[in-house]
Every structure is written in C-alpha cells, then in structure tokens.
Design an enzyme around this catalytic site. Structure first.
Site, short mmCIF file in Angstrom:
data_model
loop_
_atom_site.label_atom_id
_atom_site.label_comp_id
_atom_site.label_asym_id
_atom_site.label_seq_id
_atom_site.Cartn_x
_atom_site.Cartn_y
_atom_site.Cartn_z
N ASP A 112 116.40 74.18 -24.47
CA ASP A 112 115.90 72.85 -24.16
C ASP A 112 116.58 72.39 -22.88
O ASP A 112 117.52 73.03 -22.40
CB ASP A 112 116.14 71.91 -25.35
CG ASP A 112 115.19 70.71 -25.32
OD1 ASP A 112 114.47 70.54 -24.31
OD2 ASP A 112 115.17 69.94 -26.30
N ASP A 147 111.03 66.99 -19.62
CA ASP A 147 109.99 65.99 -19.90
C ASP A 147 110.64 64.63 -20.14
O ASP A 147 111.85 64.52 -20.23
CB ASP A 147 109.17 66.43 -21.13
CG ASP A 147 110.04 66.82 -22.31
OD1 ASP A 147 111.09 67.46 -22.09
OD2 ASP A 147 109.69 66.48 -23.45
N CYS A 297 120.72 76.17 -57.12
CA CYS A 297 120.23 76.94 -55.99
C CYS A 297 120.73 78.38 -56.10
O CYS A 297 121.90 78.61 -56.44
CB CYS A 297 120.72 76.32 -54.69
SG CYS A 297 120.15 77.25 -53.26
N CYS A 299 120.48 80.54 -53.50
CA CYS A 299 120.64 81.12 -52.16
C CYS A 299 121.98 81.85 -52.08
O CYS A 299 122.89 81.57 -52.87
CB CYS A 299 120.52 80.02 -51.10
SG CYS A 299 122.07 79.21 -50.71
N CYS A 302 125.12 79.74 -52.36
CA CYS A 302 125.41 78.99 -53.58
C CYS A 302 125.56 79.88 -54.81
O CYS A 302 126.18 79.47 -55.80
CB CYS A 302 124.28 78.00 -53.88
SG CYS A 302 124.06 76.73 -52.65
N1 GUN Z 1 114.15 67.37 -28.56
C1 GUN Z 1 113.70 66.45 -29.44
N2 GUN Z 1 112.66 65.77 -28.89
C2 GUN Z 1 112.46 66.28 -27.67
C3 GUN Z 1 111.50 65.99 -26.63
O1 GUN Z 1 110.65 65.11 -26.75
N3 GUN Z 1 111.59 66.75 -25.50
C4 GUN Z 1 112.54 67.73 -25.34
N4 GUN Z 1 112.55 68.44 -24.22
N5 GUN Z 1 113.43 68.00 -26.31
C5 GUN Z 1 113.38 67.29 -27.44
ZN ZN Z 2 121.97 77.15 -51.81
#
Ligand code: GUN
Ligand code: ZN
Length: 673
Positions: A112, A147, A297, A299, A302
């Site tokens: 991101d 963005d 659970c 998993c 757990c």
């Molecule tokens: N992570 C959570 N929401 C967003 C978003 O709207 N844009 C980006 N780039 N990362 C995010």
């Molecule tokens: Zn678990």
C-alpha cells in the site's frame, strides 16, 4: 537497486509477467454469481482468490511472514511501502535486497502507498509518483497508487475532489509501474454514481487490480448496507476481468457477503490488532477472551490449550497465540467461501452468516433492490439444490428470474380448464400422477402447482430450480404473502376460461360437468415445449410446429433422454436440471427461428474453425455475444457470418467474454466435426 526480477535468495522463483497483457493476469476458474474462484499470477507465483492478505507491519512482526506461508498457507500478504520508505534502515535494506528478503517471504507481496496514513494523520510527505516508483524499486508484486481516501462523512464536493485527484494521480502513475502489477483504488465515498464513474474511468487505464477504498469507517461501524451499495456501484463500473480488493476488510463476518458481491481480495490487520486487545475473532463475531467460557476452537493455536492456560500465559506469548487464532479463523473462513463458490452455495452461506449480526441481515435484505444486476451473473442451473435459509431466500435473483421468465416466456397450452395443486412432493408430476390421470380421463385440463418459486406448470416440474430445491413445509408468513401476490398476478392473466384448486372427488365431478371430454394431455410434449420457451426464449418451441416429435426415455427413471424431431436427434434432456442440450441439428432449428443475437457467441472466423473441431472457446476470441446469455446456458458458437461452429455451455456473460483475455468462455459440447 533491486530490479524485481532477480533472484534475491536461493529459494525464490520469479515469474516473468512482462509477456502477459494486464488483463491476462487473472483467470476465472469457478464461479457462483459474482463470486468467483480465480488464479492471479504475480512475479512471485500464483494466488488463488478469494484471498486474504494478512497485513505485515515491518516494524512489528506479530507472526513471522515465513510462518504465514509455511504454517498458515498464505500465498500473498500486504505491507506498507510508506512505512518502509520513512524508516531509513528499512528503506535501505528494501532497496538493497528487495522487499521479499526484507520480510523473509517468497510468495506474492502487495504494498500500500500511504493513503491510509494520510487519512489517519491528515497528510503524508511523499509524492504520488515517488511512492509508485519506490514500490517498483523494492520489487513489490502489486503496488498501489497514492489515492485520496474519500470518507463517508465527506460532502459531495469533497468526494468529487477526492475522486478527481485520485484519477489524476492514477493517470500519472500507470506509466511508472514497470513489471509490477498496479492497483488503482475506487473512491467516491457513499455516492454510488461517483463510485461507478470512478470505477469506469479507472477501468480504461492500465491497472491490474482495483481495490475499493475509503470503506474502513463503514466496516468499523458495522455499516454493511452502505458497504454493499458501494461494492455493487463499484463493480458495475469496473472491468470484470480484473481482481477487486476490499481495502481494510479483515473480519471473517464480512467475507461471504463481500465475495458474493464480487470481491476477490481482502486484507486484515485486525488479526493482530484484535489480539493486542485480547479479542478473539469468529465468523459469527468477536469476543473478549475474558468473557469466554471456553475457546470453542480447534485451530492449531487453540487445540492444545485450555482457556485457563491461555489466560495465564505471559502477555507477549498470549498476544501471539491470539493473533494466530485470529489469522487461522480468517484464512479458514476464506477457504469456506471458496468451497461455497465451488459448490454453488454462496447465497446459502451468506444467508446463514447474516444471522451473525443484524447489520449483515440488513445488508442482505437490500440486495433485492439490485436483483436485475445480480441476476445477470447467476447461473441457470447449479450442482446442488436450492436451499431455503429464511424469508430472504425468496428474493434471490434465481427466484426472481424464474418468475420473470414464467410471466414473459411461458405460453399456456390449449385447454378448457386449469387445475391447481398445493405445493407438495417433487417432482410434482410424479406426486400428482394419479390425480392427473383421473382428471385427464374426464376433462380437458392443464395442471399447475402454486410453488415457492411462483406458478409452476406441471410440465416444468423437472426444470431447475423447481425440482432441485428444498423449502420447509411451513413457510414464513411474509413469504406466503408474496407467493399469494404472485399467484394473484397469474390468476389475472392466465387466460383459461376456468381455474379450480384441486379438492379431491368433488373437483373431479365438477370438472366432468363443466369441461367434459377426454383431454389430450401429453406431458412429454408439453414438457419439451415449455422448456424450449423458458430456456431459449418465448416462441422457441415453434420449431416443433407440424413436426413429428418422438422421445427416447430412460428405462430406469422414465425421464426424457432424447428428443427426436422428424427422425433427427435434435436435443438431449439433462436429468439433473431438466434443461435441453441442443445437438447441432437442434441448434440449427432454433437459429432459423431466433434471429441474431439470440443465444449466439460470435467468435473470429479462424478460432471458429477450432470450435468446429470440438475445442473450447477462449474469451479472447469472442467478438460479440447475446447480452441475454446467462452462465451455464446452452449457446450457439458462430463465426462472423452467423454460421454455426459448435454448441456449448457459457461460462461467462457478455461483458466478461469481451473483457477477459484469459480463460474459457464457452465449453464446447457439440461441434461440426
Ligand atoms: N487502506 C484502507 N483504505 C484504503 C484506501 O482507501 N486506499 C488505500 N490506498 N489504502 C487503504
Ligand atoms: Zn483458535
């Protein structure tokens, strides 16, 4: 600087994606409506979607990325390039050795861009080109543009600004992606028209993935109705051949609904965040550890620990254990979603899971407002039976479709009277065989059942979904009300001089008096006529006019197997869904009657010759297609001169056939050769 295509360590395999067109990275494998199982190819291998991308904070590795792959089976994870870039030590190592070595993960990594930090802290000190170039330089498999986070509280003007800046940055960014896949997030707040418009514009650009952004505040506040509206609006504008990521969706409660609406990827920081707050995630909700009686659970985190042992562990170890539990549960729910898609049971899963939270139920209920859109992607038959899960099941697109097709496509046969039966054992024809025989011996009648799906003529009793459905004996009041309304609509337009409900001997005596004469009720012929009209369009059954029609039937079940028209085997009838598969001759009869584009998939002339030899039709060769074609429909594969090359089953709808550059559009069943 790391080039992204060198091996950064001995065990890593790098796949060159440079030779693939952006719309070839994603291949459709299975589907159920908009929900789909696909294969996404990145430089670091193939990822099966729907996929959950665990969020890795490079400063705080609660679970080591290598364990995510080896113990949890995660094929892809997501991290934040802005955090890496801001930290001199991380930045230097990432640029020198590459992102995969930095994290110790040889699967696919998405990054991101800092948008979320900008939303939380108000701003970020990085340029939008700079951050895309940085992601490419450190060898990210899927980068994300910077963005602008469109908050749900934004006014229309603010939202328009956020969309416009996002689009302008998007245009600047695509040329910088190099061999990295690039994600262009859809923004637009809660304004559906802005979402759709933004999605359309992004789809014209060279992106590989489309996240839906700006939804974290909605997720945090259980605003699932708004979320569903946003996903639908975005999907309407997006190129269907590209994967859709739901940014910040990390709770298993939301996965089935989001997948049903066409989301392919999710990311979760919640597994670690909730663990730090001592909260355990389940598909039905979240619980504080201190409030629980039992872990309940199995998993791996757990299964060998009691709640007492867990509570008494040193905090750091407990946090790790809880994070592991949370991640196992999230990944396991995604696997269950994939199974449901594979089995054609995603609606059932969503309806069952909707009971976990009233906001999920509210979101489910508004889907009926989008029936027209959702119906397009619903298969016309599926593996398993239609299961009633609650009153909302009545509003599923396949139920709507049955009613709509019945009222617009079905043509009633000639008869003096219509006899109605109560819904009961299936198939109805067999269940009411004695009644039908005794009435037909004395009166000129047709027969119909007041079914859950709507008016069900007895001759359609094997047609999907009428027979392949399980509904309770005692339906909910609101469903009975809706069924009654539909039957009233039918009563107004059925066109019989007389209609009666079957009530035993009394009805028989009455019918003999009012509509005397032995009826020429021929269930087999009526069945083929009705199925032709329902399946291929009103009037399709005119191909039987003035023709000699014979049937080959199964010795075991008595069901129609083959339909012979004037001595030619024209159709086969499928036992499991009561639909007709045209042979080449049957297809030609229908094509003579139904002008283009009806049921046609047009392919380039040369690939058409491959289809003639029995090869499947790949989406990239499709030049046009009837917008009325639905998934699993029997379709006619033709060349550009409308010459029939093959008959097959559609695996995609029109927009998908035209968008996908990879994968099969039509599975060929019959061909010229
Ligand atoms: N992570 C959570 N929401 C967003 C978003 O709207 N844009 C980006 N780039 N990362 C995010
Ligand atoms: Zn678990």
């Amino acid at each position: 600087m790391f080039s992204g295509r060198e091996c950064v360590d001995g065990c890593e395999t790098i796949i060159s994606t440079l030779t693939l067109h952006p719309d070839e990275m994603f291949e459709l494998k299975y589907r159920d409506g908009l929900a789909r199982i696909c294969e996404l190819t990145t430089k670091h291998g193939k990822v099966t979607t729907p996929a959950l991308l665990p969020v890795v904070n490079p400063n705080q590795l609660t679970i080591r990325p290598v364990d995510m792959r080896e113990r949890f089976g995660a094929e892809i994870l997501i991290t934040n390039s802005y955090i890496i870039k801001k930290d001199p030590n991380l930045r230097e190592r990432a640029l020198k050795d590459g992102l995969h070595k930095l994290l110790g993960f040889d699967g696919s990594i998405m990054t991101d861009s800092g948008t979320f930090q900008s939303y939380v802290y108000g701003d970020v000190d990085v340029g939008h080109r700079e951050i895309v170039e940085f992601q490419s330089a450190i060898g990210s498999d899927i980068g994300t543009i910077l963005d602008v986070f469109s908050e749900p509280t934004f006014s229309r003007e603010q939202t328009e600004d956020a969309v416009n800046v996002t689009l302008s940055r998007a245009e600047d960014s695509v040329s910088l992606k190099g061999d990295m896949l690039l994600a262009g997030p859809v923004q637009g707040g809660t304004y559906q028209d802005l979402r759709e418009e933004c999605a359309k514009k992004l789809s014209t650009m060279d992106f590989d993935v489309h996240p839906i952004g700006g939804v974290v505040p909605l997720l945090e506040n259980y605003r699932y109705t708004d979320l569903a509206e946003i996903i639908i609006a975005s999907k309407k504008g997006l190129n269907p051949s590209r994967p859709v990521h739901l940014f910040g969706a990390g709770h298993p409660m939301i996965f089935p609904l989001a997948a049903l609406l066409g989301c392919d990827m999710f990311d979760s920081a919640s597994y670690a965040k909730y663990a730090r707050e001592e909260r355990m995630m389940y598909p039905t909700g979240t619980r504080f550890l201190r409030e629980m009686h039992d872990l309940a659970c199995d998993c791996p985190a757990c299964s060998k620990t009691s709640i007492k042992e867990l509570t008494q562990m040193p905090m750091e170890e407990r946090t790790k254990r809880l994070a592991e539990h949370n991640l196992f549960i999230c990944l396991s729910e995604v696997k269950k979603v994939r199974n449901a898609i594979h089995d054609g049971a995603i609606w059932e899963m969503v309806e069952m899971r909707a009971r976990a939270h009233p906001s999920l139920l509210s979101a489910l209920k508004i889907l009926k407002n989008h029936s027209k859109y959702l119906e397009v992607f619903e298969p016309t038959s599926r593996r398993g039976a239609f299961f009633y899960c609650g009153p909302e099941s009545y509003d599923r697109p396949v139920v709507e479709r049955y009613r709509e097709r019945f009222f617009t496509r079905y043509r009633k046969p000639d008869a003096k009277v219509l006899v109605g039966f109560e819904e009961s054992g299936k198939p109805y024809g067999r269940n009411y065989a004695n009644e039908i025989a005794s009435i037909s011996a004395k009166a000129d009648a047709n027969f119909l059942v007041a079914s859950f799906f709507g008016p069900a003529p007895i001759e359609l009793d094997e047609f999907y979904p009428l027979a392949q459905s399980v509904v309770p004996d005692d339906l909910d009041q609101e469903v009975r009300e809706k069924m009654r309304n539909t039957m009233e609509r039918h009563a107004h337009q059925h066109g019989y001089p007389l209609a009666v409900m079957w009530d035993g001997q009394e009805t028989l005596d009455f019918l003999e008096e009012i509509a005397p004469g032995k009826g020429d009720f021929d269930l087999d012929l009526l069945r083929v006529r009705a199925v032709l009209d329902m399946q291929f369009g009103r009037g399709a059954s005119d191909i039987l006019c003035d023709k000699k029609v014979e049937f080959v039937k199964s010795k075991n079940t008595g069901k129609i197997r083959n339909v012979i028209i004037d001595g030619i085997h024209a159709f086969s009838m499928r036992a499991h869904d009561g639909r007709l598969t045209p042979k080449m001759e049957g297809a030609k009869m229908l094509m003579d009657l139904l002008p283009p584009p009806a049921m046609r998939v047009v392919v380039e002339d040369e690939p058409a010759t491959f289809a003639e030899k029995g090869n499947n039709v790949f989406a990239k060769f499709v030049v046009d297609c009837d917008p009325g074609i639905r998934i699993k429909d029997s379709v006619f594969v033709v060349n550009t001169k409308d010459e029939l090359a093959a008959v097959g089953r559609a695996l995609m709808v029109r927009d998908e056939m035209l968008a996908f550059k990879r994968g099969i559009a039509v599975r060929v069943k019959e061909s010229v050769d």
